[in-house]
Design an enzyme around this catalytic site. Structure first.
Site, short mmCIF file in Angstrom:
data_model
loop_
_atom_site.label_atom_id
_atom_site.label_comp_id
_atom_site.label_asym_id
_atom_site.label_seq_id
_atom_site.Cartn_x
_atom_site.Cartn_y
_atom_site.Cartn_z
N TYR A 46 2.26 -4.48 -7.47
CA TYR A 46 2.48 -3.47 -6.83
C TYR A 46 4.15 -4.11 -5.94
CZ TYR A 46 0.52 -3.41 -2.18
OH TYR A 46 -0.24 -3.94 -1.03
N ARG A 93 10.50 -10.21 -5.36
CA ARG A 93 9.39 -10.24 -5.55
C ARG A 93 8.32 -10.08 -6.58
NH1 ARG A 93 6.69 -8.84 0.30
NH2 ARG A 93 7.10 -7.14 -0.82
N GLU A 153 -2.54 -12.75 8.16
CA GLU A 153 -1.64 -12.00 8.63
C GLU A 153 -2.29 -10.29 8.83
OE1 GLU A 153 -0.07 -11.34 4.37
OE2 GLU A 153 -1.65 -11.71 3.57
N LEU A 176 1.01 -13.36 1.86
CA LEU A 176 2.37 -12.41 1.18
C LEU A 176 4.20 -12.89 2.21
CD1 LEU A 176 3.00 -10.46 -0.85
CD2 LEU A 176 3.29 -8.84 0.66
N ARG A 182 -12.26 -2.36 -22.98
CA ARG A 182 -12.29 -2.90 -21.83
C ARG A 182 -12.46 -4.86 -22.42
NH1 ARG A 182 -16.62 -4.68 -18.24
NH2 ARG A 182 -15.85 -5.07 -16.09
N LYS A 233 2.04 -10.14 -5.38
CA LYS A 233 1.25 -9.09 -4.20
C LYS A 233 0.43 -8.07 -5.63
CE LYS A 233 4.00 -5.14 -1.40
NZ LYS A 233 2.71 -5.41 -0.36
#
Ligand code: PDD
Length: 287
Positions: free
Chosen positions: A33, A52, A183, A207, A101, A151
């Site tokens: 995301y 990114r 972070e 990140l 799945r 991310k």
């Protein structure tokens, strides 16, 4: 006003948007995301987020759902349709659904990625009262996986971290691994001592914040001294001031760590100045 969202090529009212229950984003957190802020109806650092995103997709062998130009067009269309002046655009791409799945990745020839975007209206985002007050943070262990540079939507532990902070009467948490701060739960972390800004260097452990990159460039341009190195929470507790950076909160002053007040317990001058510079410069470059 009903929010218009974007799902796999269509602009729809949020109530009509649908994703398969077999989507790998839902079943396996197999998705990435981006969050891009909007100020004055314009996108802040769209290019950085698009670059990114492409890297995150690449690292996970996931297909890009569309070109960068199309992505920009979708962002702008959603901002316009939802009349966003200040707020955020959330974008998520998952490996899609092959109708069942299975741990094994589906064939990218037949299973296309899912792409979803929506806006969040946040009037007063730039003039956020929380930034004037400053944030109280606690430190907690970093038990996330080893590819935090990607991310991904695996945000359970960051959510738990925010809940731990809330329970402790704080606003957020910084994460500690092998004795060093990595972070924040959803931001990059910095402290300032004797005029020097200290933050962890880039690696797979954190990140690579788009706001971090811009703020470090602006700090250097303003002749501020920056040291990218590992630091402990005890060092940070003895700092004159501290702050975090993220696309959703820009530069957020930190006034307390684990109950210890920093400086005089109010937002520090460097954090405040960097916030001003960041907002001013980013707005100028917004598209
Ligand atoms: N979070 N570190 C983590 C773990 C993050 O989740 C984020 C962003 C950042 C800052 O990156 P950037 O400056 O590119 O926003 C650092 C977003 C805002 C979120 O999850 O809402």
């Amino acid at each position: 006003m009903t929010r218009t969202v974007y799902v796999n090529g269509e602009y729809l009212p949020e109530t009509e948007a649908k994703i398969s229950i077999f989507d790998r984003g839902f079943l396996m957190a197999d998705g990435v995301y981006e969050v891009t802020s909007v100020l004055d109806g314009k996108l802040i650092d769209f290019d950085g987020h698009a670059v990114r995103l492409a890297r995150s997709l690449d690292e996970l062998d996931m297909q890009a759902p569309c070109s960068k130009e199309e992505l920009l067009e979708i962002h702008r269309e959603l901002v316009a349709r939802n009349e966003i002046v200040e707020g955020l655009v959330y974008l998520q791409v998952t490996r899609g659904s092959d109708g069942d799945r299975d741990f094994v990745f589906p064939d990218p020839e037949t299973t296309k990625p899912t792409i979803v975007l929506f806006t969040q209206n946040k009037p007063g985002l730039a003039d956020n009262p929380a930034a004037k007050k400053g944030a109280k943070i606690i430190s907690i262990e970093d038990i996330r996986w080893g590819r935090r540079d990607i991310k991904t939507v695996q945000l359970l532990y960051p959510s738990m971290g925010k809940m731990m902070a809330k329970k402790a009467g704080a606003d957020d948490a910084w994460l500690i691994e092998d004795g060093y701060v990595t972070e924040g739960t959803s931001n990059n972390a910095y402290y300032v001592k004797d005029g020097t800004i200290v933050t962890r260097p880039l690696s797979n452990d954190i990140l690579h914040g788009i706001t971090r990159k811009a703020v470090l460039r602006m700090a250097a341009e303003a002749q501020m001294v920056v040291e990218e190195r590992l630091f402990t929470i005890d060092e940070a507790k003895e700092a004159d001031e501290a702050f975090t950076t993220s696309a959703s909160a820009f530069v957020m002053p930190v006034i307390e760590i684990d109950g210890v007040a920093l400086g005089d317990g109010t937002p520090g001058p460097i954090a405040k100045r960097l916030r001003e510079i960041y907002l001013e410069e980013s707005l100028k470059a917004a598209i």
